[in-house]
Design a protein around this motif. Structure first.
Motif, PDB file in Angstrom:
ATOM      1  N   PRO A   1      25.329 -10.417  11.293  1.00  0.00           N
ATOM      2  CA  PRO A   1      24.186  -9.653  11.827  1.00  0.00           C
ATOM      3  C   PRO A   1      24.216  -8.171  11.481  1.00  0.00           C
ATOM      4  CG  PRO A   1      25.754 -10.104  13.548  1.00  0.00           C
ATOM      5  CD  PRO A   1      26.247 -10.846  12.350  1.00  0.00           C
TER       6      PRO A   1
ATOM      7  N   PHE B   1      20.667  -7.533  -5.276  1.00  0.00           N
ATOM      8  CA  PHE B   1      19.433  -7.712  -4.524  1.00  0.00           C
ATOM      9  C   PHE B   1      18.266  -6.999  -5.180  1.00  0.00           C
ATOM     10  CE2 PHE B   1      20.289  -9.682  -0.364  1.00  0.00           C
ATOM     11  CZ  PHE B   1      21.654  -9.826  -0.456  1.00  0.00           C
ATOM     12  N   GLY B   2      17.085  -7.597  -5.067  1.00  0.00           N
ATOM     13  CA  GLY B   2      15.859  -6.897  -5.400  1.00  0.00           C
ATOM     14  C   GLY B   2      15.489  -5.940  -4.288  1.00  0.00           C
ATOM     15  N   GLN B   3      14.408  -5.225  -4.507  1.00  0.00           N
ATOM     16  CA  GLN B   3      13.965  -4.215  -3.534  1.00  0.00           C
ATOM     17  C   GLN B   3      13.295  -4.831  -2.319  1.00  0.00           C
ATOM     18  OE1 GLN B   3      14.463  -0.962  -3.694  1.00  0.00           O
ATOM     19  NE2 GLN B   3      14.495  -0.260  -5.798  1.00  0.00           N
TER      20      GLN B   3
ATOM     21  N   GLY C   1      17.738  -6.801  11.398  1.00  0.00           N
ATOM     22  CA  GLY C   1      18.610  -6.651  10.240  1.00  0.00           C
ATOM     23  C   GLY C   1      19.289  -7.920   9.768  1.00  0.00           C
ATOM     24  N   GLN C   2      19.220  -8.975  10.537  1.00  0.00           N
ATOM     25  CA  GLN C   2      19.880 -10.225  10.149  1.00  0.00           C
ATOM     26  C   GLN C   2      19.226 -10.838   8.917  1.00  0.00           C
ATOM     27  OE1 GLN C   2      22.558 -12.368  11.858  1.00  0.00           O
ATOM     28  NE2 GLN C   2      22.400 -13.013   9.718  1.00  0.00           N
TER      29      GLN C   2
ATOM     30  N   TYR D   1      28.587  -5.373   2.264  1.00  0.00           N
ATOM     31  CA  TYR D   1      27.397  -4.793   1.652  1.00  0.00           C
ATOM     32  C   TYR D   1      26.943  -3.615   2.504  1.00  0.00           C
ATOM     33  CZ  TYR D   1      26.722  -9.033  -1.174  1.00  0.00           C
ATOM     34  OH  TYR D   1      26.860 -10.061  -2.060  1.00  0.00           O
TER      35      TYR D   1
ATOM     36  N   LEU E   1      26.306  -4.150  -2.984  1.00  0.00           N
ATOM     37  CA  LEU E   1      27.627  -4.736  -2.793  1.00  0.00           C
ATOM     38  C   LEU E   1      28.670  -3.626  -2.799  1.00  0.00           C
ATOM     39  CD1 LEU E   1      29.398  -7.355  -2.769  1.00  0.00           C
ATOM     40  CD2 LEU E   1      29.528  -7.076  -5.252  1.00  0.00           C
TER      41      LEU E   1
ATOM     42  N   LEU F   1      26.725  -4.858   6.231  1.00  0.00           N
ATOM     43  CA  LEU F   1      26.634  -6.306   6.366  1.00  0.00           C
ATOM     44  C   LEU F   1      27.852  -6.970   5.736  1.00  0.00           C
ATOM     45  CD1 LEU F   1      22.903  -6.490   5.368  1.00  0.00           C
ATOM     46  CD2 LEU F   1      23.781  -7.306   7.547  1.00  0.00           C
TER      47      LEU F   1
ATOM     48  N   LEU G   1      26.457 -10.354  -5.856  1.00  0.00           N
ATOM     49  CA  LEU G   1      25.067 -10.669  -5.567  1.00  0.00           C
ATOM     50  C   LEU G   1      24.259  -9.383  -5.659  1.00  0.00           C
ATOM     51  CD1 LEU G   1      23.530 -13.272  -4.702  1.00  0.00           C
ATOM     52  CD2 LEU G   1      23.883 -12.566  -2.331  1.00  0.00           C
TER      53      LEU G   1
ATOM     54  N   PRO H   1      17.886  -0.846  -1.868  1.00  0.00           N
ATOM     55  CA  PRO H   1      18.264  -2.267  -1.762  1.00  0.00           C
ATOM     56  C   PRO H   1      19.703  -2.412  -1.292  1.00  0.00           C
ATOM     57  CG  PRO H   1      18.231  -1.571  -4.060  1.00  0.00           C
ATOM     58  CD  PRO H   1      17.707  -0.424  -3.270  1.00  0.00           C
ATOM     59  N   LEU H   2      20.031  -3.577  -0.817  1.00  0.00           N
ATOM     60  CA  LEU H   2      21.408  -3.857  -0.420  1.00  0.00           C
ATOM     61  C   LEU H   2      22.335  -3.662  -1.615  1.00  0.00           C
ATOM     62  CD1 LEU H   2      19.651  -5.927   1.541  1.00  0.00           C
ATOM     63  CD2 LEU H   2      21.957  -6.738   2.051  1.00  0.00           C
TER      64      LEU H   2
ATOM     65  N   PHE I   1      13.929 -10.964   0.562  1.00  0.00           N
ATOM     66  CA  PHE I   1      14.776 -10.512  -0.543  1.00  0.00           C
ATOM     67  C   PHE I   1      15.127 -11.687  -1.450  1.00  0.00           C
ATOM     68  CE2 PHE I   1      15.614  -6.172   0.439  1.00  0.00           C
ATOM     69  CZ  PHE I   1      15.662  -6.066   1.817  1.00  0.00           C
TER      70      PHE I   1
ATOM     71  N   ARG J   1      25.160  -1.417  12.660  1.00  0.00           N
ATOM     72  CA  ARG J   1      24.331  -0.241  12.346  1.00  0.00           C
ATOM     73  C   ARG J   1      25.137   1.003  12.669  1.00  0.00           C
ATOM     74  NH1 ARG J   1      19.414  -0.083  10.616  1.00  0.00           N
ATOM     75  NH2 ARG J   1      19.002  -2.271  11.168  1.00  0.00           N
TER      76      ARG J   1
ATOM     77  N   LEU K   1      23.168   0.280   7.541  1.00  0.00           N
ATOM     78  CA  LEU K   1      23.514  -1.035   8.092  1.00  0.00           C
ATOM     79  C   LEU K   1      24.582  -1.638   7.175  1.00  0.00           C
ATOM     80  CD1 LEU K   1      22.785  -3.301  10.176  1.00  0.00           C
ATOM     81  CD2 LEU K   1      21.206  -4.176   8.435  1.00  0.00           C
TER      82      LEU K   1
ATOM     83  N   GLN L   1      23.380  -1.367   3.421  1.00  0.00           N
ATOM     84  CA  GLN L   1      21.931  -1.273   3.300  1.00  0.00           C
ATOM     85  C   GLN L   1      21.465   0.054   3.881  1.00  0.00           C
ATOM     86  OE1 GLN L   1      19.484  -4.195   5.368  1.00  0.00           O
ATOM     87  NE2 GLN L   1      17.889  -4.028   3.815  1.00  0.00           N
TER      88      GLN L   1
END
Lengths: 110, 112
Positions: free
Chosen positions: B105, A100-102, A41-42, B35, B45, B90, A98, B42-43, A86, B108, B88, B37
């Motif tokens: 990192p 993000f795309g998929q 996930g990082q 964020y 915000l 972030l 920010l 997608p992620l 991404f 979760r 997740l 996920q």
């Protein structure tokens, strides 16, 4: 707000092959970043590239801001390049948001 | 190691529990972010803080409550979550809101 679209969604390569990932965005940008997300996930920063071209080893990126797209090039791919890539952008007139795309899921086979 | 740490890395909580996620950045940055996920999405915000002041709340439900006591620390307080909040989470930081963001990192979270 700005929209970010990435292609292709999935990509399978043989080790040693080259690839190009694309990111289209719907508005002018203050910030554009490319990330690689590892299996845990990082998010790993690859490039901060609102415009121009940068290179880092086997990776390079180009953003053509006037045409609203960015490309990430991976040369001589390795199995460790596998994961999700991404693209994310902050639209002009926005700060910090920010988007993000998929993502593009890359699998490099030995 | 990006200079952004998050604890805990994994969390399982019931819908009636209260828990907090912690983020710390060692980069001297002034802006911090949360964020989310989720699987197959997608992620997204959630919140933005700049110099400890919240500058963005992306229509996040009130069961998520952020806190930024100083420019180095960011918390996300959780209460009465739903199973669909499993994701997740972030944290990120940047020098200011226009510059490159660096991510921790992640935590979760599973809501049972």
């Amino acid at each position: 707000g700005i929209q970010v679209e990435q292609s292709p969604p999935d990509l399978i390569l043989q080790e040693g092959a080259n690839s190009t990932l694309r990111c289209n965005f719907s508005d002018s940008v203050n910030n554009l970043q490319w990330f690689h997300q590892n299996p845990w996930g990082q998010l790993i920063n690859l490039f901060y590239i609102p415009s121009g071209t940068k290179q880092n080893g086997r990776l390079s990126a180009t953003t053509v801001a006037t045409e609203r797209y960015s490309l990430l090039y991976i040369s001589s791919s390795q199995t460790t390049d596998s994961g999700v890539y991404f693209c994310a952008a902050v639209g002009s007139g926005n700060t910090g948001k920010l988007i993000f795309g998929q993502g593009t899921t890359l699998q490099v086979k030995p | 190691e990006t200079g952004v740490t998050q604890t805990p890395r994994h969390l399982v909580m019931g819908m009636t529990n209260k828990k907090s996620l912690k983020c710390e950045q060692h980069l001297g940055h002034n802006a911090m972010y949360w964020y989310k996920q989720s699987a197959k999405k997608p992620l997204e915000l959630m919140f933005v803080y700049n110099f400890k002041e919240q500058t963005e709340n992306n229509s996040v439900p009130s069961r998520f409550s952020p806190e930024c006591p100083n420019s180095s620390h960011l918390f996300l307080h959780l209460h009465t979550l739903q199973p669909e909040d499993s994701a997740l989470y972030l944290c990120a930081s940047s020098q200011d809101q226009l510059y490159e963001q660096y991510f921790g990192p992640g935590t979760r979270l599973t809501v049972t």
